[in-house]
Design a protein around this motif. Structure first.
Motif, PDB file in Angstrom:
ATOM      1  N   GLU A  33      45.293  51.998  47.839  1.00  0.00           N
ATOM      2  CA  GLU A  33      43.993  52.856  47.713  1.00  0.00           C
ATOM      3  C   GLU A  33      42.882  52.343  46.964  1.00  0.00           C
ATOM      4  OE1 GLU A  33      41.714  55.956  48.838  1.00  0.00           O
ATOM      5  OE2 GLU A  33      43.512  55.399  49.659  1.00  0.00           O
ATOM      6  N   ARG A  34      43.138  51.545  45.805  1.00  0.00           N
ATOM      7  CA  ARG A  34      42.014  50.911  44.909  1.00  0.00           C
ATOM      8  C   ARG A  34      42.549  49.558  44.566  1.00  0.00           C
ATOM      9  NH1 ARG A  34      40.799  55.318  40.331  1.00  0.00           N
ATOM     10  NH2 ARG A  34      39.796  56.412  41.900  1.00  0.00           N
ATOM     11  N   ALA A  35      41.856  48.633  44.741  1.00  0.00           N
ATOM     12  CA  ALA A  35      42.133  47.474  44.172  1.00  0.00           C
ATOM     13  C   ALA A  35      41.157  47.069  42.823  1.00  0.00           C
ATOM     14  CB  ALA A  35      41.590  46.309  45.056  1.00  0.00           C
ATOM     15  N   ILE A  36      41.989  46.781  42.025  1.00  0.00           N
ATOM     16  CA  ILE A  36      41.228  46.300  40.649  1.00  0.00           C
ATOM     17  C   ILE A  36      41.021  45.047  40.396  1.00  0.00           C
ATOM     18  CG2 ILE A  36      41.496  46.766  38.180  1.00  0.00           C
ATOM     19  CD1 ILE A  36      43.852  48.628  38.513  1.00  0.00           C
ATOM     20  N   LEU A  37      39.644  44.603  40.160  1.00  0.00           N
ATOM     21  CA  LEU A  37      39.169  43.351  39.857  1.00  0.00           C
ATOM     22  C   LEU A  37      38.924  43.262  38.500  1.00  0.00           C
ATOM     23  CD1 LEU A  37      36.850  43.060  42.767  1.00  0.00           C
ATOM     24  CD2 LEU A  37      39.201  42.229  42.836  1.00  0.00           C
ATOM     25  N   GLY A  38      39.826  42.139  37.760  1.00  0.00           N
ATOM     26  CA  GLY A  38      39.574  42.121  36.333  1.00  0.00           C
ATOM     27  C   GLY A  38      38.949  40.714  35.939  1.00  0.00           C
ATOM     28  N   SER A  39      39.485  39.766  36.189  1.00  0.00           N
ATOM     29  CA  SER A  39      39.131  38.207  35.720  1.00  0.00           C
ATOM     30  C   SER A  39      38.012  38.002  36.558  1.00  0.00           C
ATOM     31  CB  SER A  39      40.337  37.323  35.749  1.00  0.00           C
ATOM     32  OG  SER A  39      41.058  37.401  34.992  1.00  0.00           O
ATOM     33  N   ALA A  40      37.900  38.308  37.865  1.00  0.00           N
ATOM     34  CA  ALA A  40      37.093  38.441  38.849  1.00  0.00           C
ATOM     35  C   ALA A  40      35.814  38.827  38.433  1.00  0.00           C
ATOM     36  CB  ALA A  40      37.614  38.602  40.372  1.00  0.00           C
ATOM     37  N   ALA A  41      35.579  39.763  38.044  1.00  0.00           N
ATOM     38  CA  ALA A  41      34.400  40.852  37.451  1.00  0.00           C
ATOM     39  C   ALA A  41      33.614  39.859  36.599  1.00  0.00           C
ATOM     40  CB  ALA A  41      34.832  41.872  36.758  1.00  0.00           C
ATOM     41  N   VAL A  42      34.429  39.188  35.538  1.00  0.00           N
ATOM     42  CA  VAL A  42      33.691  38.329  34.602  1.00  0.00           C
ATOM     43  C   VAL A  42      33.491  36.925  35.488  1.00  0.00           C
ATOM     44  CG1 VAL A  42      33.806  36.927  32.414  1.00  0.00           C
ATOM     45  CG2 VAL A  42      34.885  38.969  32.739  1.00  0.00           C
ATOM     46  N   LYS A  43      34.078  36.140  36.157  1.00  0.00           N
ATOM     47  CA  LYS A  43      33.926  34.950  36.709  1.00  0.00           C
ATOM     48  C   LYS A  43      33.232  34.952  37.925  1.00  0.00           C
ATOM     49  CE  LYS A  43      37.384  32.768  33.866  1.00  0.00           C
ATOM     50  NZ  LYS A  43      38.431  31.808  33.856  1.00  0.00           N
ATOM     51  N   ASN A  44      33.364  36.147  38.692  1.00  0.00           N
ATOM     52  CA  ASN A  44      32.656  36.136  39.948  1.00  0.00           C
ATOM     53  C   ASN A  44      32.225  37.516  40.384  1.00  0.00           C
ATOM     54  OD1 ASN A  44      32.184  35.773  42.805  1.00  0.00           O
ATOM     55  ND2 ASN A  44      34.331  35.224  43.524  1.00  0.00           N
ATOM     56  N   PRO A  45      31.133  37.870  39.636  1.00  0.00           N
ATOM     57  CA  PRO A  45      30.546  39.344  39.902  1.00  0.00           C
ATOM     58  C   PRO A  45      30.311  39.508  41.272  1.00  0.00           C
ATOM     59  CG  PRO A  45      29.271  38.200  38.434  1.00  0.00           C
ATOM     60  CD  PRO A  45      30.472  37.264  38.747  1.00  0.00           C
ATOM     61  N   ASP A  46      29.735  38.370  41.955  1.00  0.00           N
ATOM     62  CA  ASP A  46      29.237  38.837  43.337  1.00  0.00           C
ATOM     63  C   ASP A  46      30.585  39.308  44.186  1.00  0.00           C
ATOM     64  OD1 ASP A  46      26.757  37.825  42.847  1.00  0.00           O
ATOM     65  OD2 ASP A  46      26.987  35.679  43.583  1.00  0.00           O
ATOM     66  N   LEU A  47      31.529  38.919  43.899  1.00  0.00           N
ATOM     67  CA  LEU A  47      32.807  39.364  44.737  1.00  0.00           C
ATOM     68  C   LEU A  47      33.064  40.706  44.496  1.00  0.00           C
ATOM     69  CD1 LEU A  47      35.565  39.054  46.500  1.00  0.00           C
ATOM     70  CD2 LEU A  47      36.795  38.608  43.979  1.00  0.00           C
ATOM     71  N   VAL A  48      32.779  41.040  43.258  1.00  0.00           N
ATOM     72  CA  VAL A  48      32.876  42.819  42.950  1.00  0.00           C
ATOM     73  C   VAL A  48      31.978  43.435  44.027  1.00  0.00           C
ATOM     74  CG1 VAL A  48      32.570  44.667  41.397  1.00  0.00           C
ATOM     75  CG2 VAL A  48      33.776  42.464  40.637  1.00  0.00           C
TER      76      VAL A  48
END
Length: 245
Positions: free
Chosen positions: A101-116
């Motif tokens: 239902e919900r994907a959690i972005l962790g490391s990507a939020a720091v290293k690739n905010p555009d992905l979030v």
């Protein structure tokens, strides 16, 4: 709506485990059948599950896919939020298509905010950001690496991105049963307009009562792991407590 409880199913090598302070060498195995744990939590009345692919968090790609899929198949009516090893849009798309239902972005939020931002735009309401902090500073790569950013600074980056929730974990308390870091969690909730889910250290009904008392300030839910597995928190009592608030 009271405080929502998210029972945690942490996966390592296909088994349900709990770590202490994110240390993979300090894993307590609780079950070899994640799907049965999911069914148990659903039967106890929990309305969501919080699932983490621990191996995936370190590897940077999904590593417990079979276990996650078994969980999804076991509790088709229970929404699951999944974190660990989700670092690109293809993985976000794949998990959401498979029933997460919900994907959690962790490391990507720091290293690739555009992905979030892109993931939130593509999947409205179905992307959360996991912020794991040690002494207020964000840690990434399965908590193995520290960054130079505070939790509040990172959360503010995504104020306007359409993030469903911020899942805030105090690493030093995670799995330690020392009590939730109410002060830091509340400070984060007050710093941003996004719903915050507290995680790490929840040890007793007192923690739930304290979080419930300030839920109106932006704390949407709480992740509980070891305290449920060890029987320190009774599921029925916990659900009754948050329902009463």
């Amino acid at each position: 709506m009271g405080l929502r409880i998210y029972p945690a199913i942490d996966l390592k090598g296909g088994q349900v485990v709990r770590l202490r302070r994110g240390d993979m060498a300090q894993a307590t195995v609780y079950s070899g059948r994640p799907q049965e744990q999911a069914r148990s939590f659903a039967a106890q009345g929990f309305s969501w599950l919080h699932v983490v692919d621990l191996d995936g968090a370190f590897a940077g790609r999904p590593a417990n896919a079979a276990a996650v899929e078994a969980i999804l198949a076991a509790v088709p009516g229970v929404p699951v939020q999944l974190g660990g090893g989700i670092r690109d849009m293809r993985t976000v798309d794949a998990w959401l298509a498979r029933g997460v239902e919900r994907a959690i972005l962790g490391s990507a939020a720091v290293k690739n905010p555009d992905l979030v931002r892109a993931a939130c735009a593509k999947h409205p309401g179905r992307v959360a950001v996991g912020i794991d902090a040690r002494q207020g500073m964000v840690a990434v790569e399965g908590w193995a690496e520290a960054s130079t950013m505070t939790a509040s600074d990172l959360a503010r980056r995504f104020e306007d991105a359409g993030v469903a929730a911020i899942i805030y974990t105090d690493i030093d308390r995670d799995g330690m049963l020392r009590g939730v870091n109410l002060e830091a969690t509340l400070a984060l909730a007050r710093a941003v307009s996004l719903p915050v889910i507290a995680s790490g250290g929840v040890a007793s009904l007192d923690d739930l009562a304290a979080l419930s008392a300030v839920a109106s300030e932006g704390i949407e839910g709480v992740v509980i792991g070891r305290a449920l597995y060890d029987g320190r928190i009774d599921a029925a009592e916990a659900l009754a407590l948050v329902a009463d608030r």
